[in-house]
Design a protein around this motif. Structure first.
Motif, PDB file in Angstrom:
ATOM      1  N   ARG A  59       0.952  -1.217  -0.049  1.00  0.00           N
ATOM      2  CA  ARG A  59      -0.027   0.073   0.073  1.00  0.00           C
ATOM      3  C   ARG A  59       0.784   1.442  -0.140  1.00  0.00           C
ATOM      4  O   ARG A  59       0.580   2.157  -0.742  1.00  0.00           O
ATOM      5  CB  ARG A  59      -0.942   0.022   1.163  1.00  0.00           C
ATOM      6  N   ARG A  62       2.458   1.750  -3.341  1.00  0.00           N
ATOM      7  CA  ARG A  62       1.333   2.100  -4.509  1.00  0.00           C
ATOM      8  C   ARG A  62       1.146   3.859  -4.257  1.00  0.00           C
ATOM      9  O   ARG A  62       1.145   4.472  -5.052  1.00  0.00           O
ATOM     10  CB  ARG A  62      -0.013   1.494  -4.173  1.00  0.00           C
ATOM     11  N   THR A  63       1.220   4.129  -2.850  1.00  0.00           N
ATOM     12  CA  THR A  63       0.951   5.642  -2.686  1.00  0.00           C
ATOM     13  C   THR A  63       2.101   6.344  -3.047  1.00  0.00           C
ATOM     14  O   THR A  63       2.020   7.295  -3.701  1.00  0.00           O
ATOM     15  CB  THR A  63       0.607   5.681  -1.144  1.00  0.00           C
ATOM     16  N   ASP A  68      -0.940   1.711  -9.356  1.00  0.00           N
ATOM     17  CA  ASP A  68      -1.699   0.805  -8.895  1.00  0.00           C
ATOM     18  C   ASP A  68      -1.665  -0.783  -9.544  1.00  0.00           C
ATOM     19  O   ASP A  68      -1.795  -1.788  -8.598  1.00  0.00           O
ATOM     20  CB  ASP A  68      -3.261   1.038  -9.095  1.00  0.00           C
TER      21      ASP A  68
END
Length: 339
Positions: A59, A62-63, A68
């Protein structure tokens, strides 16, 4: 006219031709080999290399990257083991009772063995971010030393058909209590670790048990039980006035229930870093059980028995392939005293 009566695990000797009940007792010693630690179709490392990219890190990546379509693939490249089969020095006793036609033998033996096993596993990890791939190769080496306590108990029935042949049937129980300690070393390339560190602005994460790139210790514990039934025939031929040679051949069906493999991983300061319990599937197997040997009459009520015995178990269910058999074999020596 006197005859020699030889059973699977005991004997009645110089018995009169008129059937009567008698009892034979005696000590037994043996040295057996067991290849259980050499079976290779279900090799598993005691610990996989710890994955840097878990759900939380994914996560964050991805940030940080804005992609994504970030994925992680792990490919197991296989394992290899290097070890010697376990040797067990065992002691015990037998009781044989019955008459000239039907004999029953109860045998119980205990012993201990040890083994050193080196297990090497490898895997490749690929992190894909958009059209960029990062690859890492991990090699996990585990060197373990096991101490194994063994207990065998067996009940055999023999019915004599004539002077040279008899039929056999019986049940057998085996138990192995295995305790071990080992050292785990993880060697790996650093592409994914460095990418995670640079992207998230953190120090490159480590994957060893206590956060250090050095060997870690592991303690293991498990018990294996085997229940089996067997049936077959035996033949015996006197080759002198006080000696007889014999051969027995049986077929067995065996079950090894599922069991837990428990591991404790120890850090540098001696603390328990992590505990794991793995449940191995039960196993059904079948195969031959044969023995060949000779018996020598030392006195009117005393005999010496020496034999070689081999038991092969071919799995028909469980974690191992049919060709990956378990083999027990060794020499047994005993004295038999008729009461």
């Amino acid at each position: 006219m006197k005859s020699l009566l030889v059973g699977c695990a005991g004997c009645a000797f110089l018995a009169p031709s008129v059937a009567h009940a008698d009892v034979v007792i005696g000590p037994r010693i043996s040295y057996y080999f067991d290849n259980s630690n050499l079976r290779t179709s279900d090799l598993e490392g005691l610990q996989d290399a710890r994955t840097v990219v878990d759900d939380e890190v994914t996560r964050d990546l991805r940030t940080a990257t804005g992609f994504d379509d970030l994925s992680l693939t792990v490919q197991d490249n296989g394992s290899a083991a290097n070890a010697d089969q376990v040797g067990f020095a065992m002691v015990g006793a037998m009781v044989n009772f019955g008459d000239d036609r039907d004999r029953f033998t109860v045998t119980a033996m205990v012993g201990r063995g040890d083994a050193t096993t080196e297990l090497v596993s490898s895997r490749q990890t690929t992190l894909e971010v958009a059209d960029i791939s990062f690859n890492e190769l991990s090699v996990i080496q585990t060197i373990s030393q096991d101490e194994i306590d063994r207990f065998d108990a067996e009940l055999t029935w023999q019915r004599r058909l004539n002077e040279n042949f008899a039929i056999l049937a019986g049940v057998r129980y085996e138990r192995l209590d295995v305790s071990g300690q080992g050292e785990i070393t993880i060697q790996e390339t650093d592409e994914i670790r460095q990418f995670v560190a640079e992207t998230l602005g953190n120090e490159a994460p480590t994957r060893n048990l206590d956060g250090q790139r050095q060997p870690a210790r592991v303690l293991t514990d498990r018990s294996l039980e085997t229940f089996s039934g067997r049936i077959g025939v035996t033949a015996f031929v006197p080759f002198s006035e006080n000696a007889v040679a014999f051969f027995s051949g049986m077929v067995h069906g065996s079950n090894q229930p599922s069991g837990d493999f428990r591991s404790q991983f120890i850090g540098r300061n001696g603390e328990v870093v992590r505990e794991e319990t793995r449940t191995d599937r039960g196993e059904w197997s079948m195969g031959p059980d044969f023995a060949v040997g000779a018996q020598f009459i030392l006195a009117n009520n005393l005999a010496l028995d020496i034999r070689y015995r081999a038991i092969m178990s071919f799995p028909i269910s469980g974690d191992f392939d049919f060709s990956d058999s378990r083999v027990n074999h060794g020499v047994n020596l005993g004295l038999s005293l008729r009461l």
